[in-house]
Write an enzyme that holds these catalytic residues in place. Sequence first.
Site, PDB file in Angstrom:
ATOM      1  CG  HIS A  40      15.400  71.217  65.994  1.00  0.00           C
ATOM      2  ND1 HIS A  40      14.889  71.789  67.147  1.00  0.00           N
ATOM      3  CD2 HIS A  40      16.206  72.156  65.453  1.00  0.00           C
ATOM      4  CE1 HIS A  40      15.383  73.001  67.302  1.00  0.00           C
ATOM      5  NE2 HIS A  40      16.183  73.259  66.278  1.00  0.00           N
TER       6      HIS A  40
ATOM      7  CG  ASP B 138      21.406  76.470  71.325  1.00  0.00           C
ATOM      8  OD1 ASP B 138      22.202  76.771  70.411  1.00  0.00           O
ATOM      9  OD2 ASP B 138      20.182  76.411  71.153  1.00  0.00           O
TER      10      ASP B 138
ATOM     11  NE  ARG C 199      24.872  79.818  65.124  1.00  0.00           N
ATOM     12  CZ  ARG C 199      23.957  78.861  64.950  1.00  0.00           C
ATOM     13  NH1 ARG C 199      23.348  78.320  65.989  1.00  0.00           N
ATOM     14  NH2 ARG C 199      23.658  78.422  63.761  1.00  0.00           N
TER      15      ARG C 199
ATOM     16  CB  SER D 169      22.673  75.328  67.534  1.00  0.00           C
ATOM     17  OG  SER D 169      21.396  75.827  67.790  1.00  0.00           O
TER      18      SER D 169
ATOM     19  CE  LYS E 272      17.536  74.421  69.840  1.00  0.00           C
ATOM     20  NZ  LYS E 272      18.588  75.297  69.386  1.00  0.00           N
TER      21      LYS E 272
HETATM   22  N1  URA Z   1      17.847  75.486  64.732  1.00  0.00           N
HETATM   23  C1  URA Z   1      18.647  75.556  65.822  1.00  0.00           C
HETATM   24  O1  URA Z   1      18.230  75.208  66.908  1.00  0.00           O
HETATM   25  N2  URA Z   1      19.887  76.001  65.680  1.00  0.00           N
HETATM   26  C2  URA Z   1      20.395  76.373  64.497  1.00  0.00           C
HETATM   27  O2  URA Z   1      21.535  76.750  64.441  1.00  0.00           O
HETATM   28  C3  URA Z   1      19.561  76.314  63.353  1.00  0.00           C
HETATM   29  C4  URA Z   1      18.287  75.867  63.513  1.00  0.00           C
END
Ligand code: URA
Length: 435
Positions: free
Chosen positions: A82, A161, A168, A183, A187
């Site tokens: 990620h 999320d 956001r 966040s 995930k």
């Molecule tokens: N990626 C995400 O999943 N969340 C964030 O807040 C920033 C990048």
Amino acid sequence: MTALEIIRHKRDGLAHSAAELEFLARGAATGSIPDYQLAAWLMAVRLRGMDETETHALTMAMAHSGRMLDLSSIPGTKVDKHSTGGVGDKATLVVAPMVAAAGIPVAKLSGRALGHSGGTLDKLEAIPGLRVDLTVDAFVSQVRRIGIAIAGQTADLAPADKTLYALRDTTATVDSVPLIASSVMSKKLAAGADAIVLDVKTGRGAFIDTQAEGEALARLLVAIGARAGRQTVAYVTDMSQPLGRAVGNALEIAEAIETLRGGGPADLRQLSLRLGAEMLRLAGAGDDLAANETRLAEGLRDGQALRKFGELIEAQGGDPRVGDDPGRLPRAPVQRAVSAPRDGVVSAIDALEIGLVSKALGAGRDRKEDPIDVSVGIVLHRKVGDAVRAGEALATVHAARADQFDALRGRVAAAFQIGRDAQPLPLILRRIAQG
Ligand code: URA
């Protein structure tokens, strides 16, 4: 307990209890807390911050707001990757098929465009027919069948999320270390991978400005992963200029395909190989990162990685022919160059401004229900350190209408600084692993 009390606590700078954060995550997931209260709370967190204990509690509450996937029925160590978000960051589209082609299962939950940065889900949806809203069962069975799936948060997976992320994006509350950490990690934990590689972007085009803040976020992410029993490694990488040359959804898919073919921009290839090599290491394929990179580069050269991307596209309902023919991707009707005002060397490219112009062209959202135009964006013809002559193209703007180009061309030109020479920009700044 009420949402109003929780907002008031954070507004007044108090630390939240785990119970308050569970109440909030549940309310975000079920819709029992209205968007305006969630938005007010997000702004309070953005301004007041949260400590490590609160961030960990919020992450766990968000992860548990839906199902926690158990991928143990899929043989092998499952790895995930990620990025905290940047401009032109399409590394996932290269790394995930490349690693899956090397036999390591990749089960990835991604996000949509956020602020000025793009999102993997929006990029994938530029491929005609492709769907990212997989059910949990479809997600797991696809990983079992072809070794790779990339999907979005659903009503089942990290639904808190899904709500908070979209809010956001439209309330100027993206650039907050605890909100980014919770966040990302909610995930990752919900999606069930055994090992996680994180790319923490820093610089103008990221949500984190300085390397020191990037390292602090990286350490927090690694600590949350370790506490949850997942092997986690974070890289802090430069995002002062866009990654690669393409910015915009379909344009980035085309560039990812070029890179999967063994070509592509040097920085995108370098970063993808390093992140992929780390994923191989965590999956037990060998500790020598250089050797892992060589193995992955072979998969780019012999076409295996591109074939895996084709399998992913097909499995998720997309047109796999785009792998051989990126001309099938949507194309913006207006494509015009922005040229250099004088001779020199490009000494900086303001990634934030390039991301904002791309968003203004229609590649991102101002309101969470806004549609996006997957065809628009910007292709850079010069990167930092490249020489340019007056009148040569710095970038090509892909726009829906000529008046958009006219309105935005000056901003694209001003995003390039042209000097007499340039300092090389190191791409990979720091690797942070569990202590
Ligand atoms: N990626 C995400 O999943 N969340 C964030 O807040 C920033 C990048």
